[in-house]
Design a protein around this motif. Structure first.
Motif, PDB file in Angstrom:
ATOM      1  N   GLU A  74     -40.345 -28.878  30.145  1.00  0.00           N
ATOM      2  CA  GLU A  74     -39.724 -29.484  31.332  1.00  0.00           C
ATOM      3  C   GLU A  74     -38.333 -28.895  31.558  1.00  0.00           C
ATOM      4  O   GLU A  74     -37.889 -28.767  32.695  1.00  0.00           O
ATOM      5  CB  GLU A  74     -39.627 -30.995  31.167  1.00  0.00           C
ATOM      6  N   TYR A 159     -33.484 -25.436  45.742  1.00  0.00           N
ATOM      7  CA  TYR A 159     -32.895 -26.126  44.587  1.00  0.00           C
ATOM      8  C   TYR A 159     -32.281 -25.020  43.745  1.00  0.00           C
ATOM      9  O   TYR A 159     -32.974 -24.064  43.374  1.00  0.00           O
ATOM     10  CB  TYR A 159     -34.025 -26.830  43.843  1.00  0.00           C
ATOM     11  N   GLU A 245     -36.171 -41.491  39.032  1.00  0.00           N
ATOM     12  CA  GLU A 245     -37.171 -40.472  39.375  1.00  0.00           C
ATOM     13  C   GLU A 245     -38.561 -41.091  39.376  1.00  0.00           C
ATOM     14  O   GLU A 245     -39.567 -40.411  39.204  1.00  0.00           O
ATOM     15  CB  GLU A 245     -37.073 -39.291  38.398  1.00  0.00           C
TER      16      GLU A 245
END
Ligand code: FUL
Length: 619
Positions: A74, A159, A245
């Protein structure tokens, strides 16, 4: 409407001015302003044209794609070989077709995540697609996505992670700021129009162990200069992180907020003085406005992944969120005065996986079908209301209704603080729903009802409310078919915790939590020896995440005396923001009867340990 933008200085002199005067994006209160004066000014705080256009998109998409897609992590640590990046069938048109069909208005790509690997051939670093064998180093994912967005008419955003675990200059002040502005400049000059620039708040250490002080002024002015139509999100000052999130918006959601954006030097002092942060429940109540010295039009964005992780992991193919779950998220984001930014991570092939494509198609169908048929006769008209005023609408004959929609014309500010919804049938009014804030859009579900009329009353407002939309709909009920993830391949029966009363961590239930003071290892005797391929760690499912493990070591032993440290990343990356169960696979098997999970760092650096559950994986 003529919009007069007032500076902080002017604002002091402007009391008593009439209601058509507005403050765009920001308002400073003059010293000594009363609560009534502040509330009046708050009611005339409005979005910039870019913020308004952004809000109207409602439905936007995140694409997490990069080195992590290929390593299964991740958060990469920046040491990854660029050659790992090798999508076999990359097809950005397939992504964009799926997104377009799914009703998304914009796609935001992780041009660079925390590992520093760039998806475009940047001149700033070798750590990019240009150093991979993908297309012999000639590829450019950002360009391919841009072209696909143009072809299908989707807006495009980037991003760019400020945190960079690869760049050597990270943590060196000016040098990294220049490097970062250069990366931004490339993205904002070579790829056409950019509508959102997303800066993550995560700011850890770089390769030299140092943290970076960002030059937000230079960064934001670069964006304003090169892409004046773009909104800047999260560490930017146009779009605010909702604070989790998990897809959970607030029922009371103020776009006119006292929260000072993270890119302003005064943020820490001001937010601390008010006792607020991005995660706070209240960011804009009267009580807070009374204490604040300035307000920002800083609307909320709900970023959430369609899968447990932000990046694609094959083992999560069966954990794509269910339709019912996504519909709930829709109500809690778009339906709670926020924009939904739903992450759909492309896979190792470079395609959006079939399961995700199918689910987003179901979601759009559902939303389209539900909101296509407004059960009110004459709902189009706009109206204004003073506190206590009501408006009635006739409902189409025999219509079944269970979903209420209300919208404010936010180009005139966000004002409504309370409203009620009543239905009239069999000669009497009865309450159906009530709410607090409205903002751009508020959706409320209630039980299936039939009625001749509906009455909406504005029960509290900051001045005159400007209502721009009302609807009543029949949403089909959904059953959540989410299958609970299995945390362990081995039955926990007969497992014993050694040296601590830690049964709650190994009872097969994430809901029961073992908590300890200090960073305390969990040592378990499983009773029999087995070949262990990995383990799972589920943090506490309570709101308070104190004790959640961020960094760890994992050991196994056959006799409880000699311990072997297993090959593992040693970090539950991003668990502080996304506290879901983490599954760690070692890539090989270890003989073990005992295991030890040793916390090395807690998410906030606290001296505490909390474990919802630990499981053992055999495959
Ligand atoms: C977080 C990041 O650390 C995650 O990896 C992800 O990019 C998410 C959108 O923001 O804070």
């Amino acid at each position: 409407m003529k919009r007069i933008i007032l500076t902080a200085v002017l604002a002091g002199a402007c009391f008593g001015m009439h209601a058509q005067d507005y403050y765009e994006k920001h308002v400073s209160f003059p010293p000594g302003a009363s609560v009534e004066q502040k509330i009046d000014m708050a009611s005339r705080l409005v979005p910039t044209p870019q913020q308004l256009e952004w809000q109207q998109m409602e439905f936007t998409c995140f694409l997490h794609f990069g080195i992590n897609t290929f390593t299964g992590r991740e958060w990469g640590d920046g040491t990854e070989d660029p050659n790992l990046f090798n999508p076999t069938e990359l097809d950005c048109e397939q992504w964009v077709r799926a997104l377009k069909e799914g009703g998304f208005k914009m796609a935001i790509i992780t041009a660079k995540h925390h590992d520093g690997f760039c998806l475009w051939p940047t001149r700033t670093t070798k750590h990019s697609v240009a150093s991979s064998s993908w297309k012999n180093g000639q590829g450019d994912v950002v360009r391919e996505l841009r072209s696909a967005c143009d072809k299908y008419g989707l807006k495009f955003g980037v991003y760019l992670s400020p945190w960079d675990r690869n760049a050597e200059c990270y943590g060196q002040g000016e040098a990294y700021n220049q490097f970062f502005v250069e990366q931004l400049t490339e993205l904002l000059t070579n790829y056409g129009e950019v509508h959102e620039v997303w800066f993550d708040g995560a700011n850890g250490e770089g390769p030299n162990g140092k943290k970076q002080e960002y030059d937000w002024d230079a960064i934001l002015s670069t964006i304003r200069r090169l892409q004046p139509k773009a909104v800047t999100a999260i560490m930017g000052d146009d779009v605010r992180w909702v604070g989790n999130e998990g897809g959970l918006g607030r029922a009371t959601e103020w776009s006119a907020t006292a929260l000072t954006p993270g890119c302003y030097p005064r943020r820490t002092e001001q937010n601390q003085a008010l006792g607020i942060e991005a995660m706070s429940k209240d960011l804009g109540s009267r009580e807070l406005v009374a204490k604040a010295s300035e307000l920002f039009w800083y609307p909320s964005e709900v970023d959430v992944s369609i899968r447990p992780g932000w990046f694609y992991h094959a083992e999560q193919d069966n954990q794509v969120r269910s339709l019912a779950n996504l519909v709930n998220i829709y109500y809690q984001s778009v339906g709670c005065n926020s924009v939904l930014l739903l992450n759909i991570p492309p896979d190792k092939r470079g395609l959006i996986h079939e399961n995700d494509v199918m689910r987003i198609r179901e979601l759009t169908e559902y939303v389209k079908n539900t909101f296509a048929d407004n059960k009110l006769k004459n709902s189009a008209e706009k109206w204004t209301a003073q506190v206590g005023e009501s408006k009635e609408y006739a409902v189409k004959a025999d219509a079944l209704v269970n979903t209420f929609l209300i919208q404010e014309d936010i180009s005139k500010g966000q004002r409504v603080e309370g409203f009620t919804v009543e239905l009239f049938s069999n000669g009497a009014w009865r309450p159906a729903a009530e709410g607090t804030t409205v903002g751009y859009k508020r959706l409320i579900r209630f039980s299936d009802s039939k009625a001749e009329k509906v009455r909406i009353t504005i029960t509290a407002s900051r001045g005159e409310a400007n209502i721009s939309g009302i609807g009543l709909y029949d949403a089909e009920p959904l059953v959540d078919k989410t299958v609970k993830v299995k945390l362990s391949d081995v039955s926990v029966e007969g497992w014993k915790a050694i040296g601590a009363e830690a049964e709650a961590a190994i009872d097969g239930k994430q809901e029961t939590v073992w908590k300890a003071d200090g960073l305390v290892p969990l040592v378990v005797d499983m009773g029999t020896e087995m070949e262990v391929a990995g383990f799972s760690y589920a943090p506490s499912s309570e709101e308070d995440l104190t004790g959640t493990i961020y960094k760890y070591h994992f050991y196994v032993s056959t006799d409880g005396q000699d311990w072997t440290k297993c090959d593992a990343a040693g970090e539950f990356s991003n668990i502080m923001h996304n506290p879901v169960p983490y599954f760690v696979r070692f890539g090989k098997k270890y003989a073990a009867r005992y295991f030890k999970l040793e916390p090395v760092a807690e998410i906030d650096g606290k001296s505490a340990t909390a474990i919802g559950e630990v499981g053992i994986l055999l495959k």
